[in-house]
Structures are given as structure tokens and as C-alpha cells.
Write a protein that holds these residues in place. Structure first.
Motif, PDB file in Angstrom:
ATOM      1  N   ILE A 242       0.874  -1.164   0.000  1.00 37.49           N
ATOM      2  CA  ILE A 242       0.000   0.000   0.000  1.00 37.49           C
ATOM      3  C   ILE A 242       0.913   1.216   0.000  1.00 37.49           C
ATOM      4  O   ILE A 242       1.718   1.394   0.919  1.00 37.49           O
TER       5      ILE A 242
ATOM      6  N   HIS B 269      -2.674   3.908  -2.415  1.00 33.43           N
ATOM      7  CA  HIS B 269      -2.913   3.077  -3.594  1.00 33.43           C
ATOM      8  C   HIS B 269      -2.478   1.656  -3.252  1.00 33.43           C
ATOM      9  O   HIS B 269      -1.410   1.459  -2.678  1.00 33.43           O
ATOM     10  N   THR B 270      -3.286   0.683  -3.612  1.00 31.56           N
ATOM     11  CA  THR B 270      -2.893  -0.706  -3.411  1.00 31.56           C
ATOM     12  C   THR B 270      -2.191  -1.203  -4.666  1.00 31.56           C
ATOM     13  O   THR B 270      -2.671  -0.986  -5.785  1.00 31.56           O
TER      14      THR B 270
ATOM     15  N   CYS C 277      -6.461   3.392  -6.734  1.00 30.03           N
ATOM     16  CA  CYS C 277      -6.614   4.510  -5.813  1.00 30.03           C
ATOM     17  C   CYS C 277      -7.718   4.187  -4.813  1.00 30.03           C
ATOM     18  O   CYS C 277      -8.810   3.766  -5.204  1.00 30.03           O
ATOM     19  N   THR C 278      -7.454   4.381  -3.519  1.00 32.58           N
ATOM     20  CA  THR C 278      -8.475   4.116  -2.507  1.00 32.58           C
ATOM     21  C   THR C 278      -9.440   5.290  -2.359  1.00 32.58           C
ATOM     22  O   THR C 278     -10.465   5.152  -1.708  1.00 32.58           O
TER      23      THR C 278
ATOM     24  N   GLY D  17     -11.058   5.048  -6.680  1.00 22.41           N
ATOM     25  CA  GLY D  17     -11.225   3.704  -7.223  1.00 22.41           C
ATOM     26  C   GLY D  17     -10.622   3.497  -8.599  1.00 22.41           C
ATOM     27  O   GLY D  17     -10.773   2.421  -9.175  1.00 22.41           O
TER      28      GLY D  17
END
Length: 97
Positions: free
Chosen positions: A15, A29-30, A56-57, A60
Motif C-alpha cells: 500500500i 494506492h494498493t 486509488c483508494t 477507485g
């Protein structure tokens, strides 16, 4: 009768805090790795597709990456975050007010 098919695996690698290319927000961001394996009698034999992506958290948005780009993000996150793979600092845009 032979039973064969494919199975997908999703691995979360890190992350990272990056600036999103879609919404422009510095957010988490994952970094994920998707592996598709060929199976025979429900036993995974070999991988035939590997894809990397960041999501992106905040908004999306998902961006596909090459393996080299994913390795660079992992190396940068490990150096900046004390070896944990997180804490990559957001890059500020000098043209944005």
C-alpha cells in the motif's frame, strides 16, 4: 475424462501513498499482482498470465503497470518506508496551486 481450466490469484504487494492520475489527490494506492494459472484436476500447474496494477483508494481508479514499474514502486516504497513496503511519499506537482 480430463478436467482442466484456469484459476486466478490476487496478491496485494503493498500500500503506497501516491498522487492519483485520475482525481489528483495524494492518497493510498494498493499495488496488486494478478496471476492466472492453468489447472489440471483442480491442481494449479503453471502461471500463464501475470498482471500488475495500482488502485486509488479515494476514487477507485485502476492503472495497469508493467513488471518493471511495479518493481520500481516496491523498491522505492521499501527504501522510503523503512523496509515495510509502505509510506512512499506523494510527489508534489510544482505547477499545481
Amino acid at each position: 475424462m480430463l478436467l482442466f481450466g484456469t484459476k486466478g490469484y490476487l496478491h496485494q504487494l503493498a500500500i503506497l501513498t501516491l498522487i492519483c492520475g485520475q482525481c489528483g489527490n495524494p492518497s493510498a494506492h494498493t499495488l496488486t499482482k494478478r496471476v492466472t494459472k492453468f489447472t489440471l484436476f483442480f491442481v494449479p500447474l503453471f502461471a500463464f498470465s501475470t498482471k500488475y496494477a495500482t488502485q486509488c483508494t479515494f476514487c477507485g481508479a485502476e492503472q495497469q503497470l508493467s513488471q518493471e514499474q511495479a518493481d520500481q514502486l516496491l523498491a522505492g516504497g521499501a527504501e522510503q518506508g523503512g523496509g515495510r513496503g509502505t509510506g512512499h511519499p506523494a510527489q508534489s506537482d510544482p505547477h499545481r496551486q
